[in-house]
Design an enzyme around this catalytic site. Structure first.
Site, PDB file in Angstrom:
ATOM      1  N   GLU A 102       1.096  -1.000  -0.058  1.00 46.63           N
ATOM      2  CA  GLU A 102       0.162   0.235   0.295  1.00 46.63           C
ATOM      3  C   GLU A 102       1.466   1.343  -0.029  1.00 46.63           C
ATOM      4  OE1 GLU A 102      -2.440  -0.445   2.929  1.00 46.63           O
ATOM      5  OE2 GLU A 102      -2.677  -2.057   3.237  1.00 46.63           O
ATOM      6  N   CYS A 136      -1.765   4.308   4.298  1.00 46.74           N
ATOM      7  CA  CYS A 136      -2.050   4.775   2.727  1.00 46.74           C
ATOM      8  C   CYS A 136      -3.578   5.049   2.639  1.00 46.74           C
ATOM      9  CB  CYS A 136      -2.734   3.424   1.882  1.00 46.74           C
ATOM     10  SG  CYS A 136      -4.173   2.511   2.779  1.00 46.74           S
TER      11      CYS A 136
END
Length: 152
Positions: A102, A136
């Site tokens: 991510e 993320c």
């Protein structure tokens, strides 16, 4: 695994529930939060030989990724580091090692004129700075009407 404290519980618990042992290396900015999470994991009954926390920087992360017994990596962080991990895994002999990465998104919060300014401020601070900005999904771009910006 290397990840931030924000992703720590989800990535660790998913791996443990699937029957894997886990070596976790949190982001260098979040070792104390990771240690608290580690204690909660142990308090929940996970045996110490199924979960280990290692504190260190990028060099330690590279050593973990290169280890022949590592069978999967979950990572949250920079695109450059994600690419380096991907290359390191691709160069390993043996079976292909899965990578969940991510990295570097441009997450936006779009505010319309009906938003309450106090809610906007709370949501912006939570999204941008919770987990030290290491998630993320951390806010990177804020879009709002001029009238809302003046009200804030």
């Amino acid at each position: 695994m290397e990840f931030s404290a924000g992703d720590f519980p989800g990535q660790v618990s998913a791996a443990l529930v699937a029957g894997n042992s886990v070596i976790a290396k949190p982001a260098p900015q979040t070792p104390l939060v990771a240690q608290c999470a580690m204690q909660l994991i142990y308090d929940a009954g996970v045996p110490e030989n199924a979960f280990r926390l290692l504190i260190g920087g990028p060099e330690l992360g590279a050593e973990i990724v290169a280890h022949p017994y590592v069978a999967g990596v979950a990572f949250t962080g920079s695109t450059a580091t994600g690419r380096a991990i991907n290359r390191a895994l691709a160069n390993k002999d043996g079976p292909i090692v899965p990578l969940i990465a991510e990295t570097g998104g441009q997450n936006a919060l779009i505010v319309d004129s009906s938003a309450l300014p106090e809610q906007v401020v709370d949501d912006v601070l939570t999204s941008a700075f919770r987990s030290a900005g290491q998630r993320c999904s951390a806010l990177r771009v804020l879009c709002l009407p001029e009238a809302t910006a003046i009200g804030c």
